[in-house]
Design a protein around this motif. Sequence first.
Motif, PDB file in Angstrom:
ATOM      1  N   ILE A  70       4.896   6.218  13.736  1.00 14.66           N
ATOM      2  CA  ILE A  70       4.618   4.887  12.895  1.00 14.66           C
ATOM      3  C   ILE A  70       2.634   4.619  13.558  1.00 14.66           C
ATOM      4  O   ILE A  70       2.935   5.011  14.699  1.00 14.66           O
ATOM      5  N   PHE A  71       2.112   4.907  12.842  1.00 14.70           N
ATOM      6  CA  PHE A  71       0.423   4.156  13.416  1.00 14.70           C
ATOM      7  C   PHE A  71       0.161   2.942  12.922  1.00 14.70           C
ATOM      8  O   PHE A  71      -1.010   2.305  13.760  1.00 14.70           O
ATOM      9  N   ALA A  72       0.508   2.133  12.304  1.00 13.39           N
ATOM     10  CA  ALA A  72       0.335   0.982  11.681  1.00 13.39           C
ATOM     11  C   ALA A  72       1.312   0.699  10.681  1.00 13.39           C
ATOM     12  O   ALA A  72       2.539   1.380  10.090  1.00 13.39           O
ATOM     13  N   TYR A  73       1.050  -0.847  10.152  1.00 14.13           N
ATOM     14  CA  TYR A  73       1.770  -1.404   9.494  1.00 14.13           C
ATOM     15  C   TYR A  73       1.431  -3.196   9.124  1.00 14.13           C
ATOM     16  O   TYR A  73       0.570  -3.336   9.932  1.00 14.13           O
ATOM     17  N   GLN A  74       1.617  -3.544   8.184  1.00 11.58           N
ATOM     18  CA  GLN A  74       1.130  -4.394   7.873  1.00 11.58           C
ATOM     19  C   GLN A  74       1.817  -5.410   6.310  1.00 11.58           C
ATOM     20  O   GLN A  74       2.214  -4.643   6.002  1.00 11.58           O
ATOM     21  N   VAL A  75       1.362  -6.107   6.416  1.00 13.69           N
ATOM     22  CA  VAL A  75       1.786  -6.956   4.643  1.00 13.69           C
ATOM     23  C   VAL A  75       0.320  -7.313   3.768  1.00 13.69           C
ATOM     24  O   VAL A  75      -0.524  -7.092   4.297  1.00 13.69           O
ATOM     25  N   VAL A  76       0.649  -6.718   2.613  1.00 10.48           N
ATOM     26  CA  VAL A  76       0.287  -6.178   1.567  1.00 10.48           C
ATOM     27  C   VAL A  76       0.237  -6.956   0.349  1.00 10.48           C
ATOM     28  O   VAL A  76       1.146  -7.113   0.106  1.00 10.48           O
ATOM     29  N   GLN A  77      -0.982  -6.975  -0.356  1.00 13.66           N
ATOM     30  CA  GLN A  77      -0.846  -7.016  -1.804  1.00 13.66           C
ATOM     31  C   GLN A  77      -0.398  -5.751  -2.863  1.00 13.66           C
ATOM     32  O   GLN A  77      -0.387  -4.731  -2.358  1.00 13.66           O
ATOM     33  N   PRO A  78       0.937  -6.263  -3.815  1.00 15.24           N
ATOM     34  CA  PRO A  78       0.968  -5.362  -4.863  1.00 15.24           C
ATOM     35  C   PRO A  78      -0.141  -4.425  -5.021  1.00 15.24           C
ATOM     36  O   PRO A  78       0.219  -2.988  -5.649  1.00 15.24           O
ATOM     37  N   ASP A  79      -1.500  -4.954  -5.411  1.00 17.73           N
ATOM     38  CA  ASP A  79      -2.341  -3.835  -6.041  1.00 17.73           C
ATOM     39  C   ASP A  79      -2.946  -3.510  -4.579  1.00 17.73           C
ATOM     40  O   ASP A  79      -4.310  -3.024  -4.856  1.00 17.73           O
ATOM     41  N   SER A  80      -2.637  -3.160  -3.501  1.00 18.01           N
ATOM     42  CA  SER A  80      -3.361  -2.851  -2.388  1.00 18.01           C
ATOM     43  C   SER A  80      -3.751  -1.420  -2.853  1.00 18.01           C
ATOM     44  O   SER A  80      -3.162  -0.741  -3.379  1.00 18.01           O
ATOM     45  N   PHE A  81      -5.009  -1.414  -1.689  1.00 14.12           N
ATOM     46  CA  PHE A  81      -5.597   0.366  -1.481  1.00 14.12           C
ATOM     47  C   PHE A  81      -4.910   1.080  -1.420  1.00 14.12           C
ATOM     48  O   PHE A  81      -4.929   2.157  -1.197  1.00 14.12           O
ATOM     49  N   ILE A  82      -3.695   0.787  -0.718  1.00  5.80           N
ATOM     50  CA  ILE A  82      -2.339   1.285   0.108  1.00  5.80           C
ATOM     51  C   ILE A  82      -1.877   2.358  -0.647  1.00  5.80           C
ATOM     52  O   ILE A  82      -1.613   2.731  -0.758  1.00  5.80           O
ATOM     53  N   TYR A  83      -1.771   1.324  -1.568  1.00  6.47           N
ATOM     54  CA  TYR A  83      -1.360   2.485  -2.783  1.00  6.47           C
ATOM     55  C   TYR A  83      -1.684   3.660  -3.997  1.00  6.47           C
ATOM     56  O   TYR A  83      -0.881   4.262  -4.803  1.00  6.47           O
ATOM     57  N   THR A  84      -2.441   3.526  -3.396  1.00  7.58           N
ATOM     58  CA  THR A  84      -3.498   4.937  -4.237  1.00  7.58           C
ATOM     59  C   THR A  84      -3.242   6.398  -3.317  1.00  7.58           C
ATOM     60  O   THR A  84      -2.706   6.457  -1.934  1.00  7.58           O
ATOM     61  N   THR A  85      -2.531   7.093  -3.724  1.00 10.23           N
ATOM     62  CA  THR A  85      -2.560   9.065  -3.454  1.00 10.23           C
ATOM     63  C   THR A  85      -3.889   9.926  -4.575  1.00 10.23           C
ATOM     64  O   THR A  85      -4.326   9.546  -4.865  1.00 10.23           O
TER      65      THR A  85
END
Length: 233
Positions: free
Chosen positions: A158-173
């Motif tokens: 594990i290198f990171a964690y955070q609270v995000v919005q449902p449309d956050s950039f992190i859901y990019t594949t």
Amino acid sequence: MSYYLCEILGNTEENATLREAYTKGREIPNIDSKKAPNVQWYDEIKVDFKGLKETNPDVIGWITMDGVEELSYTVLQGKNNDTYLRTNIYGQHSIAGCLFLETSNSSDLMDYHNIIYGHNMRTDAMFGSLKKFKDKNYYNTHQYFTVYTPERSFRYKIFAYQVVQPDSFIYTTGFQPGEDYQEFLDKIIKNSDITSPVDMKSEYRTVTLSTCTSDHVHRFVVHGVCVDTHKNT
């Protein structure tokens, strides 16, 4: 007893049955501990994927987290991201649903950014235990998880964690090594609740574990980088 509690207890028993039927811990001889063989991370459990796929062909993996006994589950991949949101491995309605891989990801987890979703259950079932990472002391002793697939086993730090919005950039594949993926990783690290213990590079494969939060609006995400891979025989 409430309907909700009955469903949760049923889900807990169901998953305990799956673990007993389809996983097996490595047996260590009862000898002096100094002479006992080292248990490699990929040998912690053996998963009967043949049996699991006979139960449901959508099973693509099994996930465990070091030091978190309750986080040991099958991972499925449906035709869309709603398939296993409220459906168990047997195709029956379930409040807890299943852990499932993002539909756009390759089922072998060989993409550069993979996403696994799971509900945040009050009992810490499914991905409910991930909320404990909000206590940074918890992270100090829970830094690794493993995803087993029929072909390979993947070890993640594990290198990171955070609270995000449902449309956050992190859901990019769909990333490949290069500038776009490096920018994506850098942005994750910048917004993380912890300082990354890894110098992230765009040739590294990652997995994001995503669950809901208590406000039912935001999402809590835990990011792991693949630090080792073992080809199953």
